[in-house]
Design a protein around this motif. Structure first.
Motif, PDB file in Angstrom:
ATOM      1  N   ASN A 296      -0.403  -2.195  -8.095  1.00 48.39           N
ATOM      2  CA  ASN A 296      -0.188  -2.555  -6.694  1.00 48.39           C
ATOM      3  C   ASN A 296      -1.472  -2.479  -5.880  1.00 48.39           C
ATOM      4  O   ASN A 296      -1.715  -3.340  -5.032  1.00 48.39           O
ATOM      5  N   PHE A 297      -2.312  -1.477  -6.137  1.00 44.69           N
ATOM      6  CA  PHE A 297      -3.601  -1.440  -5.446  1.00 44.69           C
ATOM      7  C   PHE A 297      -4.450  -2.644  -5.846  1.00 44.69           C
ATOM      8  O   PHE A 297      -5.158  -3.220  -5.025  1.00 44.69           O
TER       9      PHE A 297
ATOM     10  N   GLY B 190      -7.935   3.704  -3.826  1.00 53.54           N
ATOM     11  CA  GLY B 190      -6.665   3.971  -4.498  1.00 53.54           C
ATOM     12  C   GLY B 190      -6.642   3.441  -5.912  1.00 53.54           C
ATOM     13  O   GLY B 190      -6.166   4.118  -6.838  1.00 53.54           O
ATOM     14  N   LEU B 191      -7.165   2.229  -6.108  1.00 49.35           N
ATOM     15  CA  LEU B 191      -7.219   1.650  -7.446  1.00 49.35           C
ATOM     16  C   LEU B 191      -8.101   2.508  -8.352  1.00 49.35           C
ATOM     17  O   LEU B 191      -7.735   2.795  -9.498  1.00 49.35           O
TER      18      LEU B 191
ATOM     19  N   ARG C  56       3.112   7.817 -11.249  1.00 49.46           N
ATOM     20  CA  ARG C  56       3.301   6.506 -11.877  1.00 49.46           C
ATOM     21  C   ARG C  56       2.001   5.719 -11.677  1.00 49.46           C
ATOM     22  O   ARG C  56       1.951   4.735 -10.955  1.00 49.46           O
ATOM     23  N   TYR C  57       0.950   6.211 -12.328  1.00 49.25           N
ATOM     24  CA  TYR C  57      -0.405   5.747 -12.057  1.00 49.25           C
ATOM     25  C   TYR C  57      -0.654   4.289 -12.432  1.00 49.25           C
ATOM     26  O   TYR C  57      -1.341   3.578 -11.704  1.00 49.25           O
ATOM     27  N   ALA C  58      -0.121   3.843 -13.546  1.00 50.63           N
ATOM     28  CA  ALA C  58      -0.338   2.443 -13.946  1.00 50.63           C
ATOM     29  C   ALA C  58       0.305   1.498 -12.936  1.00 50.63           C
ATOM     30  O   ALA C  58      -0.284   0.473 -12.564  1.00 50.63           O
ATOM     31  N   GLU C  59       1.495   1.834 -12.466  1.00 53.22           N
ATOM     32  CA  GLU C  59       2.158   0.996 -11.458  1.00 53.22           C
ATOM     33  C   GLU C  59       1.385   1.022 -10.146  1.00 53.22           C
ATOM     34  O   GLU C  59       1.234  -0.013  -9.481  1.00 53.22           O
TER      35      GLU C  59
ATOM     36  N   GLU D 115       0.832  -1.203   0.000  1.00 52.73           N
ATOM     37  CA  GLU D 115       0.000   0.000   0.000  1.00 52.73           C
ATOM     38  C   GLU D 115       0.867   1.254   0.000  1.00 52.73           C
ATOM     39  O   GLU D 115       0.593   2.207  -0.729  1.00 52.73           O
ATOM     40  N   ALA D 116       1.903   1.266   0.819  1.00 56.76           N
ATOM     41  CA  ALA D 116       2.802   2.422   0.852  1.00 56.76           C
ATOM     42  C   ALA D 116       3.458   2.630  -0.515  1.00 56.76           C
ATOM     43  O   ALA D 116       3.584   3.769  -0.992  1.00 56.76           O
TER      44      ALA D 116
END
Length: 160
Positions: free
Chosen positions: A83-84, A100-101, A76-79, A65-66
């Motif tokens: 992760n979300f 977040g996603l 870096r929205y796609a990354e 999450e961090a």
């Protein structure tokens, strides 16, 4: 690249952190350092340290999450979305991960998918105003794209 121990005593290569010294300490130290950098407004630096922590502890929800938050802050929205998404898949009841996603997907331009995740977050926690506000914003974007150039909408279905 040379083999063996690097300056920090780590036998792994520096390929994930080109031109930078590897962070000292263990995963907890990297997590704390990443959170400190994130809190001080350095999301790109935080993402580098937190990526190392996530690689070492891929199942740690708090580290992931961090990392996603740092990636989002570093644009870096796609990354961040990736992760979300891992968190959402592992813990479908995690409202913040859905939020977040949804935000990350909206920033990548996938507003339809973003609306789905933001709607879930808002449904899980209707008391969190920024969840519902983000959902309203994404839905407004979707409506605007369906109705380009401000042409009047006819919700009556009577041809007017």
């Amino acid at each position: 690249m040379s083999e063996g121990l690097n300056a920090s005593g780590d036998s792994r290569s520096e390929e994930n952190f080109p031109g930078q010294a590897l962070p000292e300490g263990d995963v907890h130290d990297w997590y704390r350092r990443g959170m400190d950098l994130l809190g001080r407004g350095s999301p790109a630096a935080a993402a580098q340290v937190l990526q190392r922590a996530s690689t070492a502890e891929p199942t740690s929800r708090s580290v992931r999450e961090a990392l996603a938050r740092a990636q989002f802050g570093a644009a870096r929205y796609a990354e961040a979305a990736d992760n979300f998404r891992v968190i959402v898949e592992a813990s479908p009841s995690d409202d913040y991960a859905h939020f977040g996603l949804g935000l990350a997907l909206a920033r990548t331009g996938d507003h339809a998918a973003a609306a789905e995740y933001l709607a879930l977050a808002a449904a899980m926690r209707p008391d969190v105003a920024h969840y519902t506000e983000a959902l309203r914003s994404v839905r407004a974007t979707l409506r605007a794209r369906e109705n380009p150039e401000g042409s009047p909408r006819n919700d009556q279905g009577d041809g007017r």
